[in-house]
Design a protein around this motif. Structure first.
Motif, PDB file in Angstrom:
ATOM      1  N   THR A  52       8.381  33.141  33.845  1.00 52.92           N
ATOM      2  CA  THR A  52       9.243  33.706  32.813  1.00 52.92           C
ATOM      3  C   THR A  52       9.262  35.216  32.939  1.00 52.92           C
ATOM      4  N   VAL A  53      10.455  35.769  32.907  1.00 51.99           N
ATOM      5  CA  VAL A  53      10.618  37.220  32.984  1.00 51.99           C
ATOM      6  C   VAL A  53      11.064  37.704  31.612  1.00 51.99           C
ATOM      7  N   THR A  54      10.315  38.633  31.074  1.00 53.09           N
ATOM      8  CA  THR A  54      10.687  39.167  29.766  1.00 53.09           C
ATOM      9  C   THR A  54      11.762  40.225  29.936  1.00 53.09           C
ATOM     10  N   LEU A  55      12.420  40.532  28.841  1.00 53.88           N
ATOM     11  CA  LEU A  55      13.474  41.539  28.864  1.00 53.88           C
ATOM     12  C   LEU A  55      12.908  42.910  29.257  1.00 53.88           C
ATOM     13  N   GLY A  56      11.719  43.214  28.790  1.00 54.60           N
ATOM     14  CA  GLY A  56      11.084  44.495  29.138  1.00 54.60           C
ATOM     15  C   GLY A  56      10.797  44.608  30.625  1.00 54.60           C
ATOM     16  N   ASP A  57      10.301  43.525  31.212  1.00 51.61           N
ATOM     17  CA  ASP A  57      10.035  43.523  32.649  1.00 51.61           C
ATOM     18  C   ASP A  57      11.327  43.650  33.457  1.00 51.61           C
ATOM     19  N   PHE A  58      12.363  42.961  33.008  1.00 51.95           N
ATOM     20  CA  PHE A  58      13.653  43.028  33.687  1.00 51.95           C
ATOM     21  C   PHE A  58      14.218  44.447  33.664  1.00 51.95           C
ATOM     22  N   ILE A  59      14.154  45.099  32.519  1.00 53.82           N
ATOM     23  CA  ILE A  59      14.649  46.478  32.395  1.00 53.82           C
ATOM     24  C   ILE A  59      13.823  47.427  33.256  1.00 53.82           C
ATOM     25  N   LEU A  60      12.520  47.230  33.288  1.00 49.52           N
ATOM     26  CA  LEU A  60      11.643  48.075  34.107  1.00 49.52           C
ATOM     27  C   LEU A  60      11.967  47.935  35.588  1.00 49.52           C
ATOM     28  N   VAL A  61      12.161  46.727  36.062  1.00 44.20           N
ATOM     29  CA  VAL A  61      12.496  46.495  37.470  1.00 44.20           C
ATOM     30  C   VAL A  61      13.871  47.071  37.785  1.00 44.20           C
ATOM     31  N   LEU A  62      14.817  46.884  36.891  1.00 42.33           N
ATOM     32  CA  LEU A  62      16.160  47.416  37.094  1.00 42.33           C
ATOM     33  C   LEU A  62      16.154  48.944  37.170  1.00 42.33           C
ATOM     34  N   CYS A  63      15.404  49.587  36.286  1.00 38.80           N
ATOM     35  CA  CYS A  63      15.292  51.057  36.323  1.00 38.80           C
ATOM     36  C   CYS A  63      14.608  51.526  37.603  1.00 38.80           C
ATOM     37  N   ALA A  64      13.581  50.817  38.028  1.00 33.36           N
ATOM     38  CA  ALA A  64      12.882  51.184  39.256  1.00 33.36           C
ATOM     39  C   ALA A  64      13.803  51.068  40.465  1.00 33.36           C
ATOM     40  N   LEU A  65      14.615  50.026  40.504  1.00 31.28           N
ATOM     41  CA  LEU A  65      15.562  49.874  41.606  1.00 31.28           C
ATOM     42  C   LEU A  65      16.611  50.984  41.600  1.00 31.28           C
ATOM     43  N   CYS A  66      17.085  51.353  40.435  1.00 31.44           N
ATOM     44  CA  CYS A  66      18.081  52.435  40.343  1.00 31.44           C
ATOM     45  C   CYS A  66      17.487  53.774  40.774  1.00 31.44           C
ATOM     46  N   VAL A  67      16.285  54.066  40.330  1.00 31.87           N
ATOM     47  CA  VAL A  67      15.629  55.319  40.728  1.00 31.87           C
ATOM     48  C   VAL A  67      15.374  55.323  42.228  1.00 31.87           C
ATOM     49  N   GLY A  68      14.964  54.200  42.782  1.00 35.69           N
ATOM     50  CA  GLY A  68      14.743  54.099  44.225  1.00 35.69           C
ATOM     51  C   GLY A  68      16.027  54.308  45.010  1.00 35.69           C
ATOM     52  N   ALA A  69      17.140  53.749  44.524  1.00 35.97           N
ATOM     53  CA  ALA A  69      18.423  53.919  45.215  1.00 35.97           C
ATOM     54  C   ALA A  69      18.871  55.378  45.173  1.00 35.97           C
ATOM     55  N   VAL A  70      18.694  56.033  44.047  1.00 35.35           N
ATOM     56  CA  VAL A  70      19.068  57.447  43.939  1.00 35.35           C
ATOM     57  C   VAL A  70      18.191  58.301  44.850  1.00 35.35           C
ATOM     58  N   ALA A  71      16.900  58.033  44.889  1.00 36.35           N
ATOM     59  CA  ALA A  71      15.989  58.800  45.751  1.00 36.35           C
ATOM     60  C   ALA A  71      16.334  58.589  47.224  1.00 36.35           C
ATOM     61  N   PHE A  72      16.655  57.369  47.616  1.00 37.45           N
ATOM     62  CA  PHE A  72      17.028  57.084  48.999  1.00 37.45           C
ATOM     63  C   PHE A  72      18.323  57.806  49.366  1.00 37.45           C
ATOM     64  N   TRP A  98      19.581  60.521  47.976  1.00 37.67           N
ATOM     65  CA  TRP A  98      19.320  61.961  47.977  1.00 37.67           C
ATOM     66  C   TRP A  98      18.636  62.388  49.278  1.00 37.67           C
ATOM     67  N   THR A  99      17.649  61.618  49.713  1.00 39.02           N
ATOM     68  CA  THR A  99      16.943  61.928  50.954  1.00 39.02           C
ATOM     69  C   THR A  99      17.881  61.825  52.156  1.00 39.02           C
ATOM     70  N   LEU A 100      18.682  60.786  52.211  1.00 41.08           N
ATOM     71  CA  LEU A 100      19.612  60.605  53.315  1.00 41.08           C
ATOM     72  C   LEU A 100      20.636  61.737  53.366  1.00 41.08           C
ATOM     73  N   THR A 101      21.153  62.140  52.215  1.00 40.26           N
ATOM     74  CA  THR A 101      22.113  63.247  52.159  1.00 40.26           C
ATOM     75  C   THR A 101      21.479  64.548  52.633  1.00 40.26           C
ATOM     76  N   ASN A 102      20.260  64.822  52.217  1.00 40.67           N
ATOM     77  CA  ASN A 102      19.583  66.047  52.655  1.00 40.67           C
ATOM     78  C   ASN A 102      19.353  66.061  54.160  1.00 40.67           C
ATOM     79  N   LEU A 103      18.993  64.924  54.740  1.00 40.94           N
ATOM     80  CA  LEU A 103      18.798  64.857  56.186  1.00 40.94           C
ATOM     81  C   LEU A 103      20.105  65.101  56.937  1.00 40.94           C
ATOM     82  N   LEU A 104      21.194  64.527  56.446  1.00 37.57           N
ATOM     83  CA  LEU A 104      22.487  64.724  57.103  1.00 37.57           C
ATOM     84  C   LEU A 104      22.943  66.177  57.006  1.00 37.57           C
TER      85      LEU A 104
END
Length: 77
Positions: A2-22, A24-30
């Motif tokens: 069972t996945v709680t709503l809090g866990d789902f939101i935490l994972v979703l936020c972590a994925l979004c932050v990871g995508a933004v960081a990736f 940003w890093t790729l743009t800086n390298l280019l």
């Protein structure tokens, strides 16, 4: 499992932050790669700081102060 709503939101936020960081890093390298390619063959005079283009591997005089400059990294002291 069972996945709680809090866990789902935490994972979703972590994925979004990871995508933004990736992204940003790729743009800086280019951007860094483009700048290095744009400045290839450009020499900055060691006396007057004028930038000019020169052939590879030759000692050329600065067009502003006529100081001879080498095309390449400076020797360390």
């Amino acid at each position: 499992m069972t996945v709680t709503l809090g866990d789902f939101i935490l994972v979703l936020c972590a994925l979004c932050v990871g995508a933004v960081a990736f992204g940003w890093t790729l743009t800086n390298l280019l951007i860094r790669r483009q700048e290095e390619e744009r400045l290839r063959g450009v020499i900055q005079c060691r006396i007057c700081s004028v930038r000019y283009e020169a052939p590879e591997g030759q000692v050329t005089p600065c067009p502003a102060c006529q100081t001879p400059n080498e095309n390449g990294p400076t020797d360390e002291i």
